[in-house]
Motif scaffolding. Sequence first.
Motif, PDB file in Angstrom:
ATOM      1  N   VAL A 236       0.974  -1.207   0.377  1.00 28.93           N
ATOM      2  CA  VAL A 236       0.051  -0.058   0.058  1.00 28.93           C
ATOM      3  C   VAL A 236       1.069   1.011  -0.187  1.00 28.93           C
ATOM      4  CG1 VAL A 236      -1.713   1.375   1.184  1.00 28.93           C
ATOM      5  CG2 VAL A 236      -1.963  -1.123   1.270  1.00 28.93           C
ATOM      6  N   ASP A 237       2.073   1.072   1.016  1.00 24.86           N
ATOM      7  CA  ASP A 237       2.780   2.198   0.794  1.00 24.86           C
ATOM      8  C   ASP A 237       3.232   2.614  -0.198  1.00 24.86           C
ATOM      9  OD1 ASP A 237       1.773   3.013   3.416  1.00 24.86           O
ATOM     10  OD2 ASP A 237       3.682   2.352   4.817  1.00 24.86           O
ATOM     11  N   ALA A 238       3.899   1.240  -1.280  1.00 19.01           N
ATOM     12  CA  ALA A 238       4.606   1.318  -2.173  1.00 19.01           C
ATOM     13  C   ALA A 238       3.497   2.338  -3.534  1.00 19.01           C
ATOM     14  CB  ALA A 238       5.457   1.060  -2.634  1.00 19.01           C
ATOM     15  N   SER A 239       3.211   1.618  -3.172  1.00 17.99           N
ATOM     16  CA  SER A 239       1.461   2.312  -4.420  1.00 17.99           C
ATOM     17  C   SER A 239       0.795   3.613  -4.203  1.00 17.99           C
ATOM     18  CB  SER A 239       0.492   1.148  -4.262  1.00 17.99           C
ATOM     19  OG  SER A 239      -0.480   1.475  -3.383  1.00 17.99           O
ATOM     20  N   ASP A 240       0.921   4.114  -3.229  1.00 18.93           N
ATOM     21  CA  ASP A 240       1.042   5.868  -3.782  1.00 18.93           C
ATOM     22  C   ASP A 240       1.938   6.839  -3.982  1.00 18.93           C
ATOM     23  OD1 ASP A 240       1.423   9.010  -2.246  1.00 18.93           O
ATOM     24  OD2 ASP A 240      -0.639   7.643  -0.408  1.00 18.93           O
ATOM     25  N   ASN A 241       1.168   7.781  -4.912  1.00 19.71           N
ATOM     26  CA  ASN A 241       2.029   8.246  -6.234  1.00 19.71           C
ATOM     27  C   ASN A 241       2.817   8.788  -5.257  1.00 19.71           C
ATOM     28  OD1 ASN A 241       0.404   7.206  -8.502  1.00 19.71           O
ATOM     29  ND2 ASN A 241      -1.103   8.816  -8.243  1.00 19.71           N
ATOM     30  N   ASN A 242       2.577   9.435  -4.459  1.00 18.98           N
ATOM     31  CA  ASN A 242       3.778  10.297  -3.512  1.00 18.98           C
ATOM     32  C   ASN A 242       4.853   9.738  -3.942  1.00 18.98           C
ATOM     33  OD1 ASN A 242       2.359  12.736  -2.935  1.00 18.98           O
ATOM     34  ND2 ASN A 242       1.727  11.636  -1.073  1.00 18.98           N
ATOM     35  N   VAL A 243       4.865   8.420  -2.987  1.00 20.18           N
ATOM     36  CA  VAL A 243       6.040   7.123  -3.170  1.00 20.18           C
ATOM     37  C   VAL A 243       6.399   6.739  -5.181  1.00 20.18           C
ATOM     38  CG1 VAL A 243       7.373   5.259  -1.911  1.00 20.18           C
ATOM     39  CG2 VAL A 243       5.882   6.742  -0.804  1.00 20.18           C
ATOM     40  N   ALA A 244       5.831   6.344  -5.446  1.00 20.00           N
ATOM     41  CA  ALA A 244       5.595   5.644  -6.339  1.00 20.00           C
ATOM     42  C   ALA A 244       6.216   6.352  -7.162  1.00 20.00           C
ATOM     43  CB  ALA A 244       4.073   5.144  -7.390  1.00 20.00           C
ATOM     44  N   LEU A 245       5.704   7.751  -7.617  1.00 25.70           N
ATOM     45  CA  LEU A 245       6.049   8.780  -8.829  1.00 25.70           C
ATOM     46  C   LEU A 245       7.632   9.123  -8.110  1.00 25.70           C
ATOM     47  CD1 LEU A 245       3.175  10.070 -10.116  1.00 25.70           C
ATOM     48  CD2 LEU A 245       3.940   7.709 -10.902  1.00 25.70           C
TER      49      LEU A 245
ATOM     50  N   HIS B 267       2.951  -8.047  -9.095  1.00 25.99           N
ATOM     51  CA  HIS B 267       1.846  -6.738  -9.535  1.00 25.99           C
ATOM     52  C   HIS B 267       2.178  -5.175 -10.318  1.00 25.99           C
ATOM     53  CE1 HIS B 267       1.983  -3.705  -6.032  1.00 25.99           C
ATOM     54  NE2 HIS B 267       3.490  -3.749  -6.994  1.00 25.99           N
ATOM     55  N   LYS B 268       1.216  -5.017 -11.012  1.00 25.75           N
ATOM     56  CA  LYS B 268       1.296  -3.934 -11.277  1.00 25.75           C
ATOM     57  C   LYS B 268       0.272  -3.827 -11.493  1.00 25.75           C
ATOM     58  CE  LYS B 268       3.663  -0.583 -14.010  1.00 25.75           C
ATOM     59  NZ  LYS B 268       2.637   0.202 -13.393  1.00 25.75           N
ATOM     60  N   THR B 269       0.251  -1.469 -11.269  1.00 23.85           N
ATOM     61  CA  THR B 269      -0.878  -1.038 -11.402  1.00 23.85           C
ATOM     62  C   THR B 269      -1.263  -0.071 -12.928  1.00 23.85           C
ATOM     63  OG1 THR B 269       0.048   0.714 -10.409  1.00 23.85           O
ATOM     64  CG2 THR B 269      -1.210  -0.312  -8.519  1.00 23.85           C
ATOM     65  N   GLY B 270      -2.508   0.555 -13.357  1.00 26.73           N
ATOM     66  CA  GLY B 270      -2.784   1.322 -14.475  1.00 26.73           C
ATOM     67  C   GLY B 270      -3.623   2.123 -14.197  1.00 26.73           C
ATOM     68  N   ALA B 271      -3.428   3.193 -14.989  1.00 28.97           N
ATOM     69  CA  ALA B 271      -4.385   4.167 -14.877  1.00 28.97           C
ATOM     70  C   ALA B 271      -4.491   5.146 -16.518  1.00 28.97           C
ATOM     71  CB  ALA B 271      -4.745   4.596 -14.146  1.00 28.97           C
ATOM     72  N   THR B 272      -5.314   5.366 -16.742  1.00 33.47           N
ATOM     73  CA  THR B 272      -5.875   6.664 -17.702  1.00 33.47           C
ATOM     74  C   THR B 272      -6.782   7.170 -16.811  1.00 33.47           C
ATOM     75  OG1 THR B 272      -7.911   5.984 -18.666  1.00 33.47           O
ATOM     76  CG2 THR B 272      -5.347   5.254 -19.707  1.00 33.47           C
ATOM     77  N   ASN B 273      -6.970   8.895 -17.368  1.00 38.33           N
ATOM     78  CA  ASN B 273      -7.929   9.830 -16.954  1.00 38.33           C
ATOM     79  C   ASN B 273      -9.079   8.870 -16.708  1.00 38.33           C
ATOM     80  OD1 ASN B 273      -5.938  12.013 -16.942  1.00 38.33           O
ATOM     81  ND2 ASN B 273      -6.290  12.419 -19.536  1.00 38.33           N
TER      82      ASN B 273
ATOM     83  N   TYR C 113      -9.427   5.477  -9.998  1.00 36.81           N
ATOM     84  CA  TYR C 113      -9.724   6.033  -8.278  1.00 36.81           C
ATOM     85  C   TYR C 113      -7.933   4.866  -7.316  1.00 36.81           C
ATOM     86  CZ  TYR C 113     -10.162   0.722  -7.698  1.00 36.81           C
ATOM     87  OH  TYR C 113      -9.741  -0.649  -8.255  1.00 36.81           O
ATOM     88  N   PRO C 114      -7.898   5.615  -6.239  1.00 32.57           N
ATOM     89  CA  PRO C 114      -5.744   5.644  -5.949  1.00 32.57           C
ATOM     90  C   PRO C 114      -5.528   4.090  -5.886  1.00 32.57           C
ATOM     91  CG  PRO C 114      -7.240   7.061  -4.709  1.00 32.57           C
ATOM     92  CD  PRO C 114      -8.385   6.638  -5.455  1.00 32.57           C
ATOM     93  N   ASN C 115      -4.746   4.172  -6.294  1.00 33.83           N
ATOM     94  CA  ASN C 115      -3.719   2.620  -6.548  1.00 33.83           C
ATOM     95  C   ASN C 115      -3.976   2.231  -4.698  1.00 33.83           C
ATOM     96  OD1 ASN C 115      -3.021   2.756  -9.014  1.00 33.83           O
ATOM     97  ND2 ASN C 115      -0.574   3.849  -8.262  1.00 33.83           N
ATOM     98  N   PRO C 116      -4.056   3.100  -3.558  1.00 37.57           N
ATOM     99  CA  PRO C 116      -4.155   1.554  -2.456  1.00 37.57           C
ATOM    100  C   PRO C 116      -5.132   1.539  -1.565  1.00 37.57           C
ATOM    101  CG  PRO C 116      -2.603   3.907  -2.364  1.00 37.57           C
ATOM    102  CD  PRO C 116      -3.229   4.025  -3.205  1.00 37.57           C
ATOM    103  N   GLU C 117      -5.908   1.563  -2.638  1.00 37.64           N
ATOM    104  CA  GLU C 117      -7.880   1.168  -2.451  1.00 37.64           C
ATOM    105  C   GLU C 117      -7.224  -0.202  -3.164  1.00 37.64           C
ATOM    106  OE1 GLU C 117      -9.197   2.307  -0.003  1.00 37.64           O
ATOM    107  OE2 GLU C 117      -8.062   3.964   0.549  1.00 37.64           O
ATOM    108  N   ARG C 118      -6.642  -0.138  -4.246  1.00 38.71           N
ATOM    109  CA  ARG C 118      -7.211  -1.559  -5.089  1.00 38.71           C
ATOM    110  C   ARG C 118      -5.967  -2.745  -4.464  1.00 38.71           C
ATOM    111  NH1 ARG C 118      -5.305   1.766 -10.909  1.00 38.71           N
ATOM    112  NH2 ARG C 118      -5.782   3.035 -10.557  1.00 38.71           N
ATOM    113  N   VAL C 119      -4.814  -1.984  -4.152  1.00 39.23           N
ATOM    114  CA  VAL C 119      -3.649  -2.865  -3.625  1.00 39.23           C
ATOM    115  C   VAL C 119      -4.599  -3.215  -2.562  1.00 39.23           C
ATOM    116  CG1 VAL C 119      -1.700  -3.588  -1.816  1.00 39.23           C
ATOM    117  CG2 VAL C 119      -1.603  -2.157  -4.706  1.00 39.23           C
ATOM    118  N   LYS C 120      -5.407  -2.573  -1.913  1.00 44.17           N
ATOM    119  CA  LYS C 120      -6.273  -3.620  -0.467  1.00 44.17           C
ATOM    120  C   LYS C 120      -6.717  -4.098  -0.786  1.00 44.17           C
ATOM    121  CE  LYS C 120      -6.831   1.183   1.647  1.00 44.17           C
ATOM    122  NZ  LYS C 120      -7.304   1.995   2.243  1.00 44.17           N
ATOM    123  N   ALA C 121      -7.844  -4.229  -1.678  1.00 43.09           N
ATOM    124  CA  ALA C 121      -8.992  -5.093  -1.872  1.00 43.09           C
ATOM    125  C   ALA C 121      -8.634  -6.050  -2.959  1.00 43.09           C
ATOM    126  CB  ALA C 121      -9.344  -4.006  -2.996  1.00 43.09           C
TER     127      ALA C 121
END
Length: 381
Positions: free
Chosen positions: A304-313, A334-340, A364-372
């Motif tokens: 969760v911490d690593a997926s937050d954009n403040n860290v991931a980017l 794993h891998k997250t991904g998003a467009t607008n 929607y926020p990456n941490p919410e995807r990871v937790k679910a």
Amino acid sequence: MKKLLSLVLLFSLSPCSVVASPDLTSQQVTLLVQQTIEPLLKQQAIPGMSVAVLYKGRAQYINFGLADVESGRAVTENTIFELGSVSKTFTGVLASVLIRNGDLRLTEPVKKYWPELSGAQWQNIRMLHLATYTAGGLPLQLPDTVTDQASLLSYYQNWQPQAAPGTIRQYSNASIGLFGYLMTKGRFEEAMIKSVFQPLRLTRTFFTVPKTMMFDYAWGYKNGQPIRVSPGMLDAEAYGIKSSARDMLTFMQANANPNGLSSGNTLLRNAIMTSQSRYFETGLMFQGLGWEIYNWPVAVQTLVDASDNNVALSAQPTKMVTPAGPTDRASWVHKTGATNGFGAYIAFIPARNTGIVMLANKNYPNPERVKAAFHILEALQ
């Protein structure tokens, strides 16, 4: 029902001890997913989501909500979603095919693949650095002024690194996008279709959704308004694939258990294992080709911490794994991904042959995807 509720109660945000239990039925898996995803949809105001679950090699789909709010068209496992940066995992697999074929060497300088890059800053940058975001600080996105090959060359010629190659990891479409473009000599889409889409029989996976499939192409939503991704330079290589949960489960099955591929797919099987090798280590995360990898078991809070954009980017110190660490089935991959207008997530544990794909038509926020996803996979003992 009692058994499922007991499994859910066992879940916590810290690493769980494995509790031996009989396999869950398809109905129990569906209920587990519903109890996890429905509150998420409501909390994040997500119009629709298609979830594909791989449970000890068994596949099933659970769909929610609408692919098109205006028409009321429901999401199915055949609905096509934008993958965003999950596309990078395909780029990693294709790169590994080229490596196995002898057409790509990660240790070679980028200048060999694009001799016009004559700037001194490119002298020590290797293809591996582009593939793993470690060239020295390439930005997340290319500027809007980069619209053709001439402006692309001009941009990279004038870019100046903030660190030596291989010392920092800074997540970047401009990095892996250039990698994909150069490794295929500008024929990226053609190479991907021939070497990955077709061998895996992905019939609903595209760079450009054909007219005959537009009915199944979901609308993404931003601020309640329908939206789809716009074309851009190096988009195919970095974030441009569209796919369905059914096709993505096929892709995940191949990556979670490459030995399950037919004997005719030996090259692809070996390539998938190469893509999950560990090339750089950043904190507790290992960078593969496209994939991000952690030792299993792993604490959900680490993910969760690593997926937050403040860290991931952000730019983070990294170190090269020498020699590259081989594929380890005891991994969280794993891998997250998003467009607008879309948010995607894929995660699997090869040792369990278990994983999940979550495709939503809202970013929607990456941490919410990871937790679910972690909640669901942890319960699938």
